[in-house]
Scaffold this motif. Structure first.
Motif, short mmCIF file in Angstrom:
data_model
loop_
_atom_site.label_atom_id
_atom_site.label_comp_id
_atom_site.label_asym_id
_atom_site.label_seq_id
_atom_site.Cartn_x
_atom_site.Cartn_y
_atom_site.Cartn_z
N ARG A 90 6.06 -1.34 18.14
CA ARG A 90 7.37 -1.57 17.54
C ARG A 90 7.38 -1.29 16.05
O ARG A 90 7.93 -2.03 15.25
N CYS A 91 6.76 -0.17 15.68
CA CYS A 91 6.69 0.21 14.28
C CYS A 91 6.33 1.69 14.20
O CYS A 91 5.57 2.19 15.01
N VAL A 92 6.91 2.39 13.22
CA VAL A 92 6.56 3.78 12.93
C VAL A 92 6.40 3.87 11.41
O VAL A 92 7.31 3.51 10.67
N PRO A 93 5.24 4.35 10.91
CA PRO A 93 5.04 4.45 9.47
C PRO A 93 6.03 5.41 8.82
O PRO A 93 6.47 6.38 9.44
N ALA A 94 6.36 5.16 7.58
CA ALA A 94 7.26 6.04 6.84
C ALA A 94 6.54 7.33 6.48
O ALA A 94 5.32 7.37 6.36
N GLY A 95 7.28 8.38 6.29
CA GLY A 95 6.71 9.66 5.90
C GLY A 95 6.26 10.47 7.09
O GLY A 95 6.40 10.07 8.25
N THR A 96 5.69 11.65 6.80
CA THR A 96 5.25 12.54 7.87
C THR A 96 3.76 12.42 8.16
O THR A 96 3.28 12.96 9.16
N ALA A 97 3.01 11.75 7.31
CA ALA A 97 1.57 11.57 7.53
C ALA A 97 1.09 10.36 6.73
O ALA A 97 1.71 9.97 5.75
N GLY A 98 -0.03 9.79 7.16
CA GLY A 98 -0.60 8.66 6.44
C GLY A 98 0.19 7.38 6.62
O GLY A 98 1.06 7.28 7.48
N ASN A 99 -0.10 6.39 5.83
CA ASN A 99 0.59 5.10 5.79
C ASN A 99 0.47 4.30 7.09
O ASN A 99 1.26 3.39 7.31
N GLN A 100 -0.49 4.60 7.95
CA GLN A 100 -0.62 3.87 9.21
C GLN A 100 -0.87 2.38 8.97
O GLN A 100 -0.44 1.55 9.77
N GLU A 101 -1.55 2.04 7.88
CA GLU A 101 -1.89 0.64 7.63
C GLU A 101 -0.66 -0.23 7.39
O GLU A 101 -0.73 -1.44 7.53
N ARG B 75 -10.56 8.75 18.75
CA ARG B 75 -9.68 9.17 17.67
C ARG B 75 -8.47 8.24 17.65
O ARG B 75 -8.11 7.66 18.67
N THR B 76 -7.83 8.12 16.50
CA THR B 76 -6.64 7.28 16.45
C THR B 76 -5.54 7.89 17.31
O THR B 76 -5.30 9.09 17.28
N LYS B 77 -4.91 7.06 18.12
CA LYS B 77 -3.89 7.53 19.05
C LYS B 77 -2.55 7.76 18.34
O LYS B 77 -1.85 8.71 18.65
N CYS B 78 -2.23 6.89 17.42
CA CYS B 78 -0.90 6.92 16.81
C CYS B 78 -0.87 7.83 15.59
O CYS B 78 -1.73 7.74 14.72
N PRO B 79 0.13 8.73 15.53
CA PRO B 79 0.23 9.67 14.39
C PRO B 79 0.73 9.00 13.13
O PRO B 79 1.34 7.98 13.15
N VAL C 102 0.81 -1.21 0.00
CA VAL C 102 0.00 0.00 0.00
C VAL C 102 0.85 1.27 0.00
O VAL C 102 0.59 2.19 -0.73
N GLY C 103 1.85 1.33 0.81
CA GLY C 103 2.68 2.53 0.91
C GLY C 103 4.13 2.16 1.08
O GLY C 103 4.50 1.01 0.94
N PRO C 104 4.95 3.14 1.39
CA PRO C 104 6.36 2.82 1.62
C PRO C 104 6.52 1.95 2.86
O PRO C 104 5.68 1.96 3.75
N PRO C 105 7.59 1.17 2.92
CA PRO C 105 7.76 0.29 4.08
C PRO C 105 7.95 1.09 5.36
O PRO C 105 8.59 2.14 5.35
N PRO C 106 7.40 0.61 6.47
CA PRO C 106 7.53 1.34 7.74
C PRO C 106 8.92 1.15 8.34
O PRO C 106 9.69 0.30 7.91
N HIS C 107 9.22 1.96 9.33
CA HIS C 107 10.45 1.81 10.09
C HIS C 107 10.23 0.68 11.09
O HIS C 107 9.43 0.82 12.00
N GLN C 108 10.88 -0.45 10.89
CA GLN C 108 10.74 -1.56 11.83
C GLN C 108 11.63 -1.28 13.04
O GLN C 108 12.80 -0.96 12.90
N ILE C 109 11.07 -1.39 14.20
CA ILE C 109 11.77 -1.05 15.44
C ILE C 109 12.24 -2.34 16.11
O ILE C 109 11.43 -3.19 16.46
N VAL C 110 13.54 -2.48 16.27
CA VAL C 110 14.10 -3.64 16.94
C VAL C 110 14.22 -3.37 18.43
O VAL C 110 13.77 -4.15 19.26
N ASP C 111 14.81 -2.25 18.79
CA ASP C 111 14.98 -1.87 20.19
C ASP C 111 14.31 -0.51 20.40
O ASP C 111 14.83 0.51 19.97
#
Length: 109
Positions: A79-90, A105-109, A36-45
């Motif tokens: 343990r994940c942050v979507p790529a970009g400054t908005a959108g891509n939460q999915e 409301r959605t909690k995560c930006p 759907v969108g760019p790959p998210p930042h996968q959080i290891v630690d």
């Protein structure tokens, strides 16, 4: 040939042409749709990785401190942050998209 039969014949020929021109995947197998969108930042630690990812995520936000606080909380749990400054939460899955505030409301930006 009557006008009604002629219209049916033309529609049938057009349908056959469209079906014959469709390109099937090699081997006749189904190919999945691209992500759907760019790959998210996968959080290891979370202690190390969340700060930088949330700074990027909230960089263009009008209320940067509030965005960063919510982002760090979501990053630590999901343990994940979507790529970009908005959108891509999915791209981060149900943990990120289904977490809501008391005001529904959605909690995560």
């Amino acid at each position: 040939m009557a006008p009604g039969k002629l219209a049916v014949a033309i529609a049938l020929v057009a349908t056959l042409l469209l079906l014959s021109n469709s390109k099937a995947a090699p081997g006749g197998s189904y190919t999945p749709a691209p992500p759907v969108g760019p790959p998210p930042h996968q959080i290891v630690d979370p202690a190390k990785d969340c700060g930088g990812a949330c700074n990027v995520r909230c960089g263009a936000h009008s209320r940067k401190n509030r965005c960063t606080r919510a982002c760090l909380k979501c990053c630590g749990v999901c343990r994940c942050v979507p790529a970009g400054t908005a959108g891509n939460q999915e791209t981060c899955g149900k943990c990120y998209t289904d977490w809501t505030t008391h005001g529904n409301r959605t909690k995560c930006p």
